[in-house]
Motif scaffolding. Structure first.
Motif, PDB file in Angstrom:
ATOM      1  N   GLU A   1       0.850  -1.185   0.000  1.00  0.00           N
ATOM      2  CA  GLU A   1       0.000   0.000   0.000  1.00  0.00           C
ATOM      3  C   GLU A   1       0.887   1.236   0.000  1.00  0.00           C
ATOM      4  N   VAL A   2       0.661   2.117  -0.958  1.00  0.00           N
ATOM      5  CA  VAL A   2       1.515   3.297  -1.132  1.00  0.00           C
ATOM      6  C   VAL A   2       0.642   4.522  -1.358  1.00  0.00           C
ATOM      7  N   HIS A   3       0.979   5.597  -0.661  1.00  0.00           N
ATOM      8  CA  HIS A   3       0.288   6.881  -0.867  1.00  0.00           C
ATOM      9  C   HIS A   3       1.351   7.915  -1.213  1.00  0.00           C
ATOM     10  N   LEU A   4       1.359   8.357  -2.478  1.00  0.00           N
ATOM     11  CA  LEU A   4       2.367   9.298  -2.944  1.00  0.00           C
ATOM     12  C   LEU A   4       1.999  10.731  -2.578  1.00  0.00           C
ATOM     13  N   SER A   5       3.018  11.591  -2.548  1.00  0.00           N
ATOM     14  CA  SER A   5       2.839  13.017  -2.232  1.00  0.00           C
ATOM     15  C   SER A   5       3.380  13.839  -3.399  1.00  0.00           C
ATOM     16  N   PRO A   6       2.625  13.919  -4.490  1.00  0.00           N
ATOM     17  CA  PRO A   6       3.149  14.509  -5.722  1.00  0.00           C
ATOM     18  C   PRO A   6       3.415  16.004  -5.656  1.00  0.00           C
ATOM     19  N   ASP A   7       2.874  16.708  -4.664  1.00  0.00           N
ATOM     20  CA  ASP A   7       2.990  18.169  -4.628  1.00  0.00           C
ATOM     21  C   ASP A   7       4.132  18.668  -3.738  1.00  0.00           C
ATOM     22  N   ARG A   8       4.918  17.786  -3.163  1.00  0.00           N
ATOM     23  CA  ARG A   8       6.010  18.216  -2.299  1.00  0.00           C
ATOM     24  C   ARG A   8       7.183  18.754  -3.122  1.00  0.00           C
ATOM     25  N   PRO A   9       7.962  19.707  -2.566  1.00  0.00           N
ATOM     26  CA  PRO A   9       9.142  20.223  -3.280  1.00  0.00           C
ATOM     27  C   PRO A   9      10.133  19.095  -3.567  1.00  0.00           C
ATOM     28  N   PRO A  10      10.912  19.225  -4.643  1.00  0.00           N
ATOM     29  CA  PRO A  10      11.840  18.148  -5.012  1.00  0.00           C
ATOM     30  C   PRO A  10      12.908  17.909  -3.941  1.00  0.00           C
ATOM     31  N   VAL A  11      13.272  16.636  -3.786  1.00  0.00           N
ATOM     32  CA  VAL A  11      14.333  16.225  -2.866  1.00  0.00           C
ATOM     33  C   VAL A  11      15.432  15.560  -3.679  1.00  0.00           C
ATOM     34  N   ALA A  12      16.692  15.824  -3.296  1.00  0.00           N
ATOM     35  CA  ALA A  12      17.847  15.252  -3.978  1.00  0.00           C
ATOM     36  C   ALA A  12      18.750  14.549  -2.974  1.00  0.00           C
ATOM     37  N   TRP A  13      19.584  13.637  -3.467  1.00  0.00           N
ATOM     38  CA  TRP A  13      20.617  13.026  -2.631  1.00  0.00           C
ATOM     39  C   TRP A  13      21.942  13.038  -3.388  1.00  0.00           C
ATOM     40  N   VAL A  14      23.021  13.110  -2.627  1.00  0.00           N
ATOM     41  CA  VAL A  14      24.369  13.010  -3.189  1.00  0.00           C
ATOM     42  C   VAL A  14      25.207  12.164  -2.237  1.00  0.00           C
ATOM     43  N   GLY A  15      26.001  11.253  -2.798  1.00  0.00           N
ATOM     44  CA  GLY A  15      26.860  10.409  -1.985  1.00  0.00           C
ATOM     45  C   GLY A  15      28.194  11.069  -1.711  1.00  0.00           C
ATOM     46  N   SER A  16      28.692  10.905  -0.484  1.00  0.00           N
ATOM     47  CA  SER A  16      30.022  11.397  -0.104  1.00  0.00           C
ATOM     48  C   SER A  16      30.997  10.232  -0.099  1.00  0.00           C
ATOM     49  N   LEU A  17      32.216  10.498  -0.550  1.00  0.00           N
ATOM     50  CA  LEU A  17      33.243   9.474  -0.592  1.00  0.00           C
ATOM     51  C   LEU A  17      34.377   9.818   0.373  1.00  0.00           C
ATOM     52  N   ALA A  18      35.061   8.800   0.824  1.00  0.00           N
ATOM     53  CA  ALA A  18      36.233   8.985   1.669  1.00  0.00           C
ATOM     54  C   ALA A  18      37.452   8.476   0.921  1.00  0.00           C
ATOM     55  N   PRO A  19      38.611   9.141   1.069  1.00  0.00           N
ATOM     56  CA  PRO A  19      39.822   8.595   0.450  1.00  0.00           C
ATOM     57  C   PRO A  19      40.197   7.266   1.078  1.00  0.00           C
ATOM     58  N   ARG A  20      40.957   6.471   0.351  1.00  0.00           N
ATOM     59  CA  ARG A  20      41.341   5.152   0.843  1.00  0.00           C
ATOM     60  C   ARG A  20      42.130   5.253   2.140  1.00  0.00           C
ATOM     61  N   GLY A  21      41.812   4.376   3.086  1.00  0.00           N
ATOM     62  CA  GLY A  21      42.515   4.329   4.368  1.00  0.00           C
ATOM     63  C   GLY A  21      41.550   4.074   5.506  1.00  0.00           C
ATOM     64  N   VAL A  22      42.058   4.156   6.717  1.00  0.00           N
ATOM     65  CA  VAL A  22      41.223   3.997   7.904  1.00  0.00           C
ATOM     66  C   VAL A  22      40.749   5.371   8.357  1.00  0.00           C
ATOM     67  N   ILE A  23      39.448   5.499   8.581  1.00  0.00           N
ATOM     68  CA  ILE A  23      38.864   6.798   8.938  1.00  0.00           C
ATOM     69  C   ILE A  23      39.254   7.171  10.366  1.00  0.00           C
ATOM     70  N   VAL A  24      39.810   8.381  10.508  1.00  0.00           N
ATOM     71  CA  VAL A  24      40.233   8.865  11.825  1.00  0.00           C
ATOM     72  C   VAL A  24      39.425  10.087  12.280  1.00  0.00           C
ATOM     73  N   ASP A  25      38.686  10.705  11.346  1.00  0.00           N
ATOM     74  CA  ASP A  25      37.895  11.878  11.731  1.00  0.00           C
ATOM     75  C   ASP A  25      36.813  12.122  10.683  1.00  0.00           C
ATOM     76  N   ILE A  26      35.630  12.533  11.137  1.00  0.00           N
ATOM     77  CA  ILE A  26      34.496  12.798  10.252  1.00  0.00           C
ATOM     78  C   ILE A  26      33.852  14.123  10.655  1.00  0.00           C
ATOM     79  N   THR A  27      33.503  14.942   9.672  1.00  0.00           N
ATOM     80  CA  THR A  27      32.721  16.143   9.962  1.00  0.00           C
ATOM     81  C   THR A  27      31.409  15.728  10.617  1.00  0.00           C
ATOM     82  N   PRO A  28      31.062  16.273  11.787  1.00  0.00           N
ATOM     83  CA  PRO A  28      29.829  15.856  12.477  1.00  0.00           C
ATOM     84  C   PRO A  28      28.590  16.078  11.610  1.00  0.00           C
ATOM     85  N   CYS A  29      27.626  15.179  11.715  1.00  0.00           N
ATOM     86  CA  CYS A  29      26.374  15.315  10.964  1.00  0.00           C
ATOM     87  C   CYS A  29      25.682  16.637  11.263  1.00  0.00           C
TER      88      CYS A  29
END
Length: 425
Positions: free
Chosen positions: A327-355
């Motif tokens: 069962e699906v109820h769409l919301s066709p009148d909402r403003p557009p939403v986008a997504w973009v993926g973030s990548l990390a350089p190769r290695g072990v992560i030691v620090d991340i910008t807080p959400c």
């Protein structure tokens, strides 16, 4: 006896399996053996395989399950689909057939089916190894695109301008073995291109101006939704992979949805999901790229839910596994939403910008980290290996996409680069 739901996955935790457990279902996970160290203790609800083409191992599992009431076998990854269909056939469980799974995952066979259905697809030719590319290019011309014939996530997909360029790429190591996250080797993504078990495919390189995807869901032949989206840039040229949902009533959206429906029909989709890739070239011609009979990857499932609140793709996949009409109820009148993926350089992560910092950027409505401090990042590889996903809304599709890209660029994942890894787990 409690009904068993079998889920094939490339990592220990997948959302629709967790949703099935939440609903009180018994879930048996089938995972690559390389993930055994990530599963705590002795688990009788996990079965490990050496790879997704280990059919003898799957046959042994089917024998073990022959006295249990297995009601469904599901997966949301292309690389698992033929294994899932094989097991489904052995157990007599309804769902995608072996034949349908082959067409869904073999790019050459799929393009032949789409072409026979009257859809525009790029000229292509199979090759066993890279040595066969120059001769096969007579069918496609230059430039061309090399890809794994049974690949996914654009792993190994490479734009090649000429025969000289092919030699330069080979000399530079573009086609050699890769270091991949645990679980990805089960699909052979760690191998050199010449060692790909299913061989390679070359295609004419189209002059793509805009690239799209469309998310389709059907139940017993009836369309539940067909949701068009536009990638932020053509995937082979994109610095950031992401997309924005399109208003449903525009001519652009209508063209995308119409082609997606024809493609889903060509692959005989009756019940289930399809993620359909579509392109428009600079000359204004529309082309079918390829499609997977599964939900979209990356941030697409969350994107659909943010654009249409209440639409839970993972919950819908659990519904299908339990034979519950979605069962699906769409919301066709909402403003557009986008997504973009973030990548990390190769290695072990030691620090991340807080959400919290990313959420303060204009229009940003959600930020989903996929990696944490101490995790190993494997760098860009096709459209896989995201470190996180940013979601933003805007008054127009262009504004939403621009906002998501700006926030994703600001989301930094600092790593200790190889060979200085001291935190490897």
């Amino acid at each position: 006896m409690l009904t068993t739901r079998v889920v094939l996955a490339a990592k220990p935790s997948v959302p629709h399996a967790e949703e099935l457990r939440r609903r009180g279902q018994r879930v048996l996970m089938i995972l690559p053996r390389s993930l055994a160290g990530q599963v705590e203790g002795h688990r009788d609800d996990v079965f490990f395989v050496s790879g997704w083409s280990a059919y003898d191992e799957l046959r042994q599992l089917a024998l073990r399950l022959s006295d249990q009431p297995v009601a469904s076998v599901t997966s949301r990854k292309d690389v698992c689909q033929t294994a899932a269909a094989f097991l489904r056939g052995l157990l007599g469980v309804p769902g995608m057939s072996w034949e349908q799974s082959i067409v869904a995952t073999d790019k050459l066979l799929q393009k032949n089916v789409l072409r026979q259905a009257g859809l525009n697809v790029a000229a292509c030719a199979p090759v066993r190894t890279l040595a066969g590319v120059p001769a096969a290019a007579a069918a496609t011309g230059w430039p061309l695109v090399i890809k794994l014939r049974s690949g996914a996530n654009m792993v190994g997909t490479t734009w090649v301008e000429s025969e000289d360029h092919l030699r330069e790429l080979a000399a530079g190591g573009a086609f050699t073995t890769r270091t991949v996250a645990a679980g990805m080797e089960a699909a052979g993504f760690d191998r050199a291109l010449d060692e790909a078990s299913g061989g390679l495919l070359i295609e004419s390189a189209l002059d793509v101006e805009v690239e799209y995807h469309c998310e389709v869901l059907r139940w017993k032949g009836t369309e539940v939704y067909a949701l068009p989206a536009r990638y932020c840039a053509p995937l082979l040229r994109a610095q950031h992979v992401g997309s924005v949902m399109l208003p449903l009533v525009t001519e652009e959206a209508g063209n995308v949805v119409g082609l997606a429906r024809k493609a889903a029909d060509a692959l005989q989709l009756s019940t289930g999901f399809a993620h359909v890739e579509i392109m428009r070239t600079r000359e204004g011609r529309w082309w079918l790229g390829e499609l997977g009979l599964r939900p979209g990857g990356g941030g697409v499932c969350t994107l659909v839910g943010l654009q249409h609140p209440g639409v839970d793709v993972h919950g819908l996949q659990a519904d299908l596994a339990m034979s519950i009409p979605p069962e699906v109820h769409l919301s066709p009148d909402r403003p557009p939403v986008a997504w973009v993926g973030s990548l990390a350089p190769r290695g072990v992560i030691v620090d991340i910008t807080p959400c919290e910092v990313i959420l303060r950027y204009p229009g940003v409505i959600a930020a989903e980290p996929a990696l944490a401090v101490g995790d190993e990042a494997f760098g860009p590889m096709g459209t896989a290996n995201y470190a996180g996903h940013v979601f933003a809304a805007g008054a127009t599709a262009e504004e939403a996409a621009s906002r998501a890209a700006a926030a994703a660029s600001a989301w930094q994942f600092r790593t200790l680069a190889a060979p200085d890894l001291s935190l490897r787990h």
